[in-house]
Motif scaffolding. Structure first.
Motif, PDB file in Angstrom:
ATOM      1  N   ASP A   1       0.869  -1.185   0.000  1.00 21.42           N
ATOM      2  CA  ASP A   1       0.000   0.000   0.000  1.00 21.42           C
ATOM      3  C   ASP A   1       0.902   1.230   0.000  1.00 21.42           C
ATOM      4  O   ASP A   1       1.921   1.243   0.698  1.00 21.42           O
ATOM      5  N   ASP A   2       0.546   2.251  -0.772  1.00 23.48           N
ATOM      6  CA  ASP A   2       1.383   3.450  -0.818  1.00 23.48           C
ATOM      7  C   ASP A   2       1.231   4.296   0.446  1.00 23.48           C
ATOM      8  O   ASP A   2       2.076   5.148   0.724  1.00 23.48           O
ATOM      9  N   ALA A   3       0.170   4.076   1.226  1.00 30.24           N
ATOM     10  CA  ALA A   3      -0.036   4.870   2.440  1.00 30.24           C
ATOM     11  C   ALA A   3       0.648   4.206   3.632  1.00 30.24           C
ATOM     12  O   ALA A   3       0.268   3.110   4.046  1.00 30.24           O
ATOM     13  N   LEU A   4       1.638   4.908   4.175  1.00 24.80           N
ATOM     14  CA  LEU A   4       2.343   4.436   5.370  1.00 24.80           C
ATOM     15  C   LEU A   4       1.339   4.120   6.480  1.00 24.80           C
ATOM     16  O   LEU A   4       1.427   3.100   7.170  1.00 24.80           O
ATOM     17  N   TYR A   5       0.344   5.019   6.623  1.00 22.83           N
ATOM     18  CA  TYR A   5      -0.709   4.837   7.631  1.00 22.83           C
ATOM     19  C   TYR A   5      -1.394   3.476   7.473  1.00 22.83           C
ATOM     20  O   TYR A   5      -1.620   2.760   8.443  1.00 22.83           O
ATOM     21  N   MET A   6      -1.746   3.129   6.233  1.00 27.44           N
ATOM     22  CA  MET A   6      -2.481   1.886   5.988  1.00 27.44           C
ATOM     23  C   MET A   6      -1.576   0.671   6.210  1.00 27.44           C
ATOM     24  O   MET A   6      -2.010  -0.336   6.759  1.00 27.44           O
TER      25      MET A   6
ATOM     26  N   MET B   1      -1.897   3.201  -6.461  1.00 27.97           N
ATOM     27  CA  MET B   1      -0.518   3.416  -5.991  1.00 27.97           C
ATOM     28  C   MET B   1       0.269   4.008  -7.141  1.00 27.97           C
ATOM     29  O   MET B   1      -0.039   3.748  -8.296  1.00 27.97           O
TER      30      MET B   1
END
Ligand SMILES: [Mg+2]
Lengths: 157, 122
Positions: free
Chosen positions: B9-14, B56
Protein backbone atom coordinates in the motif's frame (compact mmCIF):
# COMPACT_ATOMS: atom_id res chain seq x y z
CA UNK A 1 -19.54 21.20 -13.87
CA UNK A 2 -22.79 19.60 -12.87
CA UNK A 3 -24.23 19.50 -9.37
CA UNK A 4 -24.75 15.73 -9.72
CA UNK A 5 -20.96 15.26 -9.72
CA UNK A 6 -20.42 16.56 -6.19
CA UNK A 7 -23.16 14.53 -4.49
CA UNK A 8 -21.20 11.23 -4.59
CA UNK A 9 -18.30 13.02 -2.85
CA UNK A 10 -20.50 14.44 -0.10
CA UNK A 11 -22.13 11.04 0.47
CA UNK A 12 -18.72 9.36 0.58
CA UNK A 13 -17.36 11.98 2.99
CA UNK A 14 -20.26 11.35 5.36
CA UNK A 15 -19.83 7.57 5.41
CA UNK A 16 -16.04 7.60 5.54
CA UNK A 17 -15.82 10.25 8.29
CA UNK A 18 -18.29 8.39 10.43
CA UNK A 19 -16.61 5.03 9.88
CA UNK A 20 -12.96 6.07 10.09
CA UNK A 21 -13.01 8.80 12.76
CA UNK A 22 -16.49 8.27 14.29
CA UNK A 23 -17.54 11.77 13.24
CA UNK A 24 -21.14 12.99 13.10
CA UNK A 25 -20.89 15.23 10.03
CA UNK A 26 -23.25 18.03 9.09
CA UNK A 27 -23.64 19.37 5.62
CA UNK A 28 -23.30 23.06 4.76
CA UNK A 29 -24.49 25.14 1.83
CA UNK A 30 -23.54 24.13 -1.71
CA UNK A 31 -21.85 26.95 -3.63
CA UNK A 32 -20.30 27.32 -7.05
CA UNK A 33 -16.82 28.86 -7.06
CA UNK A 34 -16.60 32.05 -9.07
CA UNK A 35 -14.31 31.18 -11.99
CA UNK A 36 -11.68 28.46 -12.41
CA UNK A 37 -9.41 29.66 -9.62
CA UNK A 38 -9.57 29.52 -5.85
CA UNK A 39 -7.05 29.68 -3.00
CA UNK A 40 -6.35 26.87 -0.56
CA UNK A 41 -6.95 26.68 3.15
CA UNK A 42 -4.19 25.78 5.60
CA UNK A 43 -4.04 22.13 4.59
CA UNK A 44 -5.45 20.39 1.53
CA UNK A 45 -5.48 16.87 0.18
CA UNK A 46 -6.24 16.35 -3.47
CA UNK A 47 -6.75 13.62 -6.01
CA UNK A 48 -7.13 13.61 -9.76
CA UNK A 49 -10.08 11.91 -11.41
CA UNK A 50 -10.00 10.55 -14.98
CA UNK A 51 -12.28 8.50 -17.18
CA UNK A 52 -15.85 9.43 -18.16
CA UNK A 53 -15.40 12.59 -16.09
CA UNK A 54 -12.12 14.34 -15.33
CA UNK A 55 -10.75 16.94 -12.97
CA UNK A 56 -9.88 17.16 -9.33
CA UNK A 57 -11.30 16.67 -5.84
CA UNK A 58 -9.69 18.83 -3.15
CA UNK A 59 -10.43 18.60 0.56
CA UNK A 60 -9.48 21.77 2.44
CA UNK A 61 -9.24 22.25 6.18
CA UNK A 62 -7.53 24.26 8.90
CA UNK A 63 -4.32 23.07 10.56
CA UNK A 64 -6.29 22.50 13.78
CA UNK A 65 -8.83 20.30 12.02
CA UNK A 66 -6.06 18.36 10.24
CA UNK A 67 -4.27 17.71 13.55
CA UNK A 68 -7.51 16.63 15.25
CA UNK A 69 -8.40 14.21 12.44
CA UNK A 70 -4.87 12.79 12.27
CA UNK A 71 -4.87 12.36 16.07
CA UNK A 72 -8.11 10.42 15.89
CA UNK A 73 -6.93 8.24 12.99
CA UNK A 74 -3.57 7.46 14.60
CA UNK A 75 -4.95 7.21 18.12
CA UNK A 76 -2.26 9.52 19.48
CA UNK A 77 -1.82 13.24 20.11
CA UNK A 78 -0.53 14.52 16.76
CA UNK A 79 1.18 17.92 17.12
CA UNK A 80 2.66 18.32 13.65
CA UNK A 81 1.97 17.08 10.16
CA UNK A 82 4.83 14.59 9.91
CA UNK A 83 5.14 11.71 7.45
CA UNK A 84 2.69 9.44 9.28
CA UNK A 85 0.06 12.18 9.86
CA UNK A 86 0.37 13.31 6.27
CA UNK A 87 -0.08 9.74 5.08
CA UNK A 88 -3.19 9.31 7.28
CA UNK A 89 -4.80 12.50 5.92
CA UNK A 90 -3.89 11.57 2.34
CA UNK A 91 -5.34 8.10 2.80
CA UNK A 92 -8.55 9.58 4.21
CA UNK A 93 -8.90 11.63 1.00
CA UNK A 94 -8.11 8.52 -1.05
CA UNK A 95 -10.81 6.50 0.73
CA UNK A 96 -13.41 9.27 0.35
CA UNK A 97 -12.64 9.72 -3.34
CA UNK A 98 -12.52 5.97 -3.97
CA UNK A 99 -15.93 5.57 -2.37
CA UNK A 100 -17.19 8.51 -4.46
CA UNK A 101 -16.14 6.78 -7.68
CA UNK A 102 -18.19 3.76 -6.60
CA UNK A 103 -21.24 6.04 -6.38
CA UNK A 104 -20.29 7.65 -9.71
CA UNK A 105 -20.33 4.21 -11.36
CA UNK A 106 -23.91 3.76 -10.15
CA UNK A 107 -24.73 7.14 -11.72
CA UNK A 108 -23.30 5.86 -15.03
CA UNK A 109 -19.77 7.32 -14.93
CA UNK A 110 -16.70 5.06 -14.93
CA UNK A 111 -13.62 6.73 -13.52
CA UNK A 112 -10.30 6.06 -11.89
CA UNK A 113 -8.37 8.18 -9.40
CA UNK A 114 -4.71 9.13 -8.89
CA UNK A 115 -2.74 8.61 -5.69
CA UNK A 116 -3.39 11.53 -3.30
CA UNK A 117 -1.22 14.62 -2.80
CA UNK A 118 -1.10 16.91 0.21
CA UNK A 119 -0.56 20.67 0.28
CA UNK A 120 0.49 22.02 3.67
CA UNK A 121 0.27 25.79 3.41
CA UNK A 122 -2.53 28.29 2.85
CA UNK A 123 -3.18 30.78 0.10
CA UNK A 124 -2.00 28.57 -2.76
CA UNK A 125 -3.82 29.46 -5.95
CA UNK A 126 -5.43 26.43 -7.57
CA UNK A 127 -6.67 26.57 -11.15
CA UNK A 128 -9.15 23.88 -12.16
CA UNK A 129 -10.61 22.66 -15.47
CA UNK A 130 -13.95 24.23 -14.63
CA UNK A 131 -15.36 26.21 -11.69
CA UNK A 132 -15.38 24.03 -8.58
CA UNK A 133 -18.44 23.20 -6.55
CA UNK A 134 -17.97 23.53 -2.82
CA UNK A 135 -19.76 21.77 0.02
CA UNK A 136 -18.51 22.38 3.57
CA UNK A 137 -18.92 19.46 5.96
CA UNK A 138 -18.65 20.15 9.70
CA UNK A 139 -18.05 17.75 12.55
CA UNK A 140 -16.53 17.74 16.03
CA UNK A 141 -13.13 18.00 14.29
CA UNK A 142 -14.01 21.24 12.54
CA UNK A 143 -14.86 21.94 8.92
CA UNK A 144 -13.71 20.18 5.76
CA UNK A 145 -14.42 21.95 2.46
CA UNK A 146 -15.10 19.49 -0.32
CA UNK A 147 -14.11 21.12 -3.61
CA UNK A 148 -14.98 19.19 -6.74
CA UNK A 149 -14.13 20.46 -10.22
CA UNK A 150 -15.13 17.82 -12.74
CA UNK A 151 -16.33 17.83 -16.31
CA UNK A 152 -17.54 15.18 -18.71
CA UNK A 153 -14.97 13.94 -21.18
CA UNK A 154 -15.85 13.42 -24.82
CA UNK A 155 -15.93 9.69 -24.07
CA UNK A 156 -18.91 10.14 -21.80
CA UNK A 157 -20.75 12.69 -23.93
CA UNK B 1 5.70 -21.18 12.37
CA UNK B 2 3.06 -18.51 11.79
CA UNK B 3 2.11 -17.46 8.28
CA UNK B 4 3.75 -14.42 6.69
CA UNK B 5 1.65 -11.67 5.12
CA UNK B 6 2.90 -8.98 2.75
CA UNK B 7 1.05 -5.65 2.77
CA UNK B 8 1.44 -3.51 -0.36
CA UNK B 9 0.00 0.00 0.00
CA UNK B 10 1.38 3.45 -0.82
CA UNK B 11 -0.04 4.87 2.44
CA UNK B 12 2.34 4.44 5.37
CA UNK B 13 -0.71 4.84 7.63
CA UNK B 14 -2.48 1.89 5.99
CA UNK B 15 0.61 -0.36 6.02
CA UNK B 16 1.08 0.34 9.73
CA UNK B 17 -2.59 -0.31 10.47
CA UNK B 18 -2.79 -3.58 8.54
CA UNK B 19 0.53 -4.85 9.90
CA UNK B 20 -0.54 -4.09 13.47
CA UNK B 21 -3.90 -5.89 12.98
CA UNK B 22 -2.05 -8.94 11.60
CA UNK B 23 0.78 -8.73 14.10
CA UNK B 24 -1.79 -8.55 16.90
CA UNK B 25 -3.01 -12.07 16.13
CA UNK B 26 0.48 -13.48 15.62
CA UNK B 27 1.13 -13.31 11.87
CA UNK B 28 4.55 -12.36 10.56
CA UNK B 29 4.36 -9.19 8.46
CA UNK B 30 6.34 -7.42 5.77
CA UNK B 31 5.43 -4.41 3.64
CA UNK B 32 6.04 -2.56 0.39
CA UNK B 33 5.03 0.99 -0.68
CA UNK B 34 4.12 0.33 -4.33
CA UNK B 35 3.52 -2.38 -6.92
CA UNK B 36 7.12 -2.78 -8.11
CA UNK B 37 8.44 -3.01 -4.56
CA UNK B 38 5.57 -5.41 -3.81
CA UNK B 39 6.60 -7.80 -6.59
CA UNK B 40 10.22 -7.66 -5.41
CA UNK B 41 9.18 -8.19 -1.77
CA UNK B 42 7.05 -11.17 -2.83
CA UNK B 43 10.10 -12.87 -4.33
CA UNK B 44 12.37 -11.98 -1.45
CA UNK B 45 9.98 -12.71 1.44
CA UNK B 46 7.91 -15.55 -0.08
CA UNK B 47 4.79 -14.59 1.93
CA UNK B 48 1.80 -16.91 2.33
CA UNK B 49 -0.63 -14.15 1.39
CA UNK B 50 -0.60 -10.59 0.02
CA UNK B 51 -2.87 -7.66 0.95
CA UNK B 52 -2.76 -5.34 -2.06
CA UNK B 53 -3.94 -1.75 -2.51
CA UNK B 54 -4.94 -0.63 -6.04
CA UNK B 55 -4.31 3.13 -6.28
CA UNK B 56 -0.52 3.42 -5.99
CA UNK B 57 2.14 5.33 -7.92
CA UNK B 58 4.00 3.30 -10.55
CA UNK B 59 2.81 -0.28 -10.90
CA UNK B 60 -0.70 -0.37 -9.37
CA UNK B 61 -2.64 -3.09 -7.60
CA UNK B 62 -3.97 -4.52 -10.86
CA UNK B 63 -0.57 -4.84 -12.53
CA UNK B 64 1.27 -6.13 -9.46
CA UNK B 65 -0.93 -9.22 -8.83
CA UNK B 66 -0.53 -10.16 -12.51
CA UNK B 67 3.25 -10.00 -12.16
CA UNK B 68 3.20 -11.96 -8.89
CA UNK B 69 0.85 -14.69 -10.15
CA UNK B 70 2.81 -15.04 -13.39
CA UNK B 71 5.79 -16.13 -11.30
CA UNK B 72 3.83 -18.01 -8.65
CA UNK B 73 0.44 -19.25 -9.91
CA UNK B 74 -0.48 -20.35 -6.38
CA UNK B 75 -0.04 -16.82 -4.93
CA UNK B 76 -2.93 -15.59 -2.80
CA UNK B 77 -3.66 -11.88 -3.33
CA UNK B 78 -6.42 -10.03 -1.48
CA UNK B 79 -7.24 -6.57 -2.78
CA UNK B 80 -7.75 -3.88 -0.16
CA UNK B 81 -8.81 -0.72 -2.00
CA UNK B 82 -10.89 2.42 -1.63
CA UNK B 83 -12.30 1.76 -5.11
CA UNK B 84 -15.51 -0.21 -5.07
CA UNK B 85 -16.63 -0.04 -8.69
CA UNK B 86 -17.84 -3.35 -10.10
CA UNK B 87 -15.59 -2.76 -13.10
CA UNK B 88 -12.54 -2.50 -10.81
CA UNK B 89 -13.53 -5.63 -8.87
CA UNK B 90 -13.82 -7.45 -12.18
CA UNK B 91 -10.40 -6.25 -13.30
CA UNK B 92 -8.91 -7.37 -10.01
CA UNK B 93 -10.44 -10.81 -10.35
CA UNK B 94 -9.10 -11.03 -13.91
CA UNK B 95 -5.69 -10.05 -12.56
CA UNK B 96 -5.88 -13.06 -10.24
CA UNK B 97 -7.05 -11.59 -6.94
CA UNK B 98 -8.99 -14.07 -4.81
CA UNK B 99 -10.83 -11.60 -2.54
CA UNK B 100 -11.70 -7.90 -2.62
CA UNK B 101 -12.15 -5.68 0.44
CA UNK B 102 -13.34 -2.08 0.06
CA UNK B 103 -11.87 0.55 2.40
CA UNK B 104 -12.83 1.56 5.00
CA UNK B 105 -12.94 -1.95 6.45
CA UNK B 106 -13.43 -3.54 9.84
CA UNK B 107 -10.24 -5.24 11.09
CA UNK B 108 -12.29 -8.40 11.79
CA UNK B 109 -13.34 -8.57 8.13
CA UNK B 110 -9.73 -8.59 6.93
CA UNK B 111 -8.73 -11.15 9.57
CA UNK B 112 -11.65 -13.41 8.67
CA UNK B 113 -10.62 -13.44 4.99
CA UNK B 114 -6.94 -13.97 5.77
CA UNK B 115 -7.68 -16.83 8.16
CA UNK B 116 -10.11 -18.48 5.75
CA UNK B 117 -7.70 -18.33 2.79
CA UNK B 118 -4.76 -19.56 4.84
CA UNK B 119 -6.69 -22.45 6.38
CA UNK B 120 -7.97 -23.46 2.94
CA UNK B 121 -4.36 -23.69 1.84
CA UNK B 122 -3.19 -25.68 4.83
MG1 LIG C 1 -3.33 3.81 -2.23
Amino acid sequence: MQVEFIEPFVRATFTVLSQVVSASPERGQLTLRDGNTFTTQELSTLLGVSGDIEGVALYGMSQVTALKIASQMLDQDVKEIDELASSALSELANIITGNATTHLETAGFQCDITPPSLINGSGIQVTTLCPALLVPVSSQFGKIDINVALRKTRKAA
Amino acid sequence: MSAKILTVDDALYMRKMLCSILDGVGYQTCEAPDGEAGVAAYEAEKPDLVLMDITMPGLDGIGAPKAIIEKDPSAKVVICSALGQQQMVLEAVKAGACEYVVKPFEPEKVLEIVQRLLSAAA
